[in-house]
Design a protein around this motif. Structure first.
Motif, PDB file in Angstrom:
ATOM      1  N   LEU A 142       0.816  -1.218   0.000  1.00 15.98           N
ATOM      2  CA  LEU A 142       0.000   0.000   0.000  1.00 15.98           C
ATOM      3  C   LEU A 142       0.849   1.267   0.000  1.00 15.98           C
ATOM      4  O   LEU A 142       0.388   2.322   0.419  1.00 15.98           O
ATOM      5  CB  LEU A 142      -0.934  -0.006   1.215  1.00 15.98           C
ATOM      6  N   GLU A 188      -8.510   7.268   5.679  1.00 14.13           N
ATOM      7  CA  GLU A 188      -9.585   6.322   5.949  1.00 14.13           C
ATOM      8  C   GLU A 188      -9.223   5.383   7.086  1.00 14.13           C
ATOM      9  O   GLU A 188      -8.062   5.155   7.360  1.00 14.13           O
ATOM     10  CB  GLU A 188      -9.892   5.515   4.689  1.00 14.13           C
ATOM     11  N   GLN A 227      -8.544  -5.017   3.871  1.00 14.21           N
ATOM     12  CA  GLN A 227      -7.817  -4.112   2.981  1.00 14.21           C
ATOM     13  C   GLN A 227      -6.511  -4.778   2.525  1.00 14.21           C
ATOM     14  O   GLN A 227      -6.161  -4.711   1.342  1.00 14.21           O
ATOM     15  CB  GLN A 227      -7.535  -2.804   3.716  1.00 14.21           C
ATOM     16  N   ASN A 249      -3.159  -0.467  -4.459  1.00 12.72           N
ATOM     17  CA  ASN A 249      -3.677   0.637  -3.657  1.00 12.72           C
ATOM     18  C   ASN A 249      -5.120   0.967  -4.041  1.00 12.72           C
ATOM     19  O   ASN A 249      -5.972   1.136  -3.175  1.00 12.72           O
ATOM     20  CB  ASN A 249      -2.778   1.861  -3.837  1.00 12.72           C
ATOM     21  N   LEU A 250      -5.389   1.022  -5.335  1.00 11.19           N
ATOM     22  CA  LEU A 250      -6.756   1.329  -5.777  1.00 11.19           C
ATOM     23  C   LEU A 250      -7.746   0.226  -5.382  1.00 11.19           C
ATOM     24  O   LEU A 250      -8.890   0.504  -5.031  1.00 11.19           O
ATOM     25  CB  LEU A 250      -6.790   1.565  -7.284  1.00 11.19           C
ATOM     26  N   ALA A 301      -8.426   0.703  -1.622  1.00  8.55           N
ATOM     27  CA  ALA A 301      -8.937   2.008  -1.165  1.00  8.55           C
ATOM     28  C   ALA A 301     -10.391   1.901  -0.719  1.00  8.55           C
ATOM     29  O   ALA A 301     -11.238   1.401  -1.456  1.00  8.55           O
ATOM     30  CB  ALA A 301      -8.797   3.039  -2.274  1.00  8.55           C
ATOM     31  N   LEU A 302     -10.644   2.349   0.486  1.00  6.15           N
ATOM     32  CA  LEU A 302     -11.998   2.357   1.071  1.00  6.15           C
ATOM     33  C   LEU A 302     -12.621   0.972   1.092  1.00  6.15           C
ATOM     34  O   LEU A 302     -13.837   0.837   1.091  1.00  6.15           O
ATOM     35  CB  LEU A 302     -12.886   3.358   0.329  1.00  6.15           C
TER      36      LEU A 302
END
Length: 97
Positions: free
Chosen positions: A43, A56, A63, A89-90, A93-94
């Motif tokens: 990440l 976040e 994750q 990472n994408l 994300a969230l």
């Protein structure tokens, strides 16, 4: 961008069997101090042209699993390291419940 950590854990990422993989496997362990253990997840990608930063809080294990699964997929696709990290990472994300 420094890829030292990624390169150290790349063999473990290539062997990761997500989503049934274990983000807390010994091959991803970075450090242990008593009951505290740190594990690697890919990440570290940073969008240097970003104009906004979102911070976040998510369930880390989910994750990490999303990031490791996507990083493995990107490696198998033959993507270069910056793209592997961007995709991981994408994907993470969230993420999480």
């Amino acid at each position: 961008m420094n890829f030292e950590l990624f390169e150290k854990y790349e063999p473990a990422i290539r062997e990761y069997n997500g989503p049934q993989g274990d983000p807390q496997s010994a091959s991803l362990r970075m450090h242990r101090n008593g009951d505290l253990v740190a594990y690697y997840a890919p990440l570290e990608w940073v969008n240097l042209s970003a104009k906004l930063v979102l911070v976040e809080i998510t369930p880390w294990i989910q994750q990490a699993d999303f990031a490791l699964t996507e990083a493995r997929s990107a490696l198998l696709d033959g993507a270069p390291v910056p793209e592997v990290l961007r995709r991981a990472n994408l994907a993470a994300a969230l993420a999480g419940g």
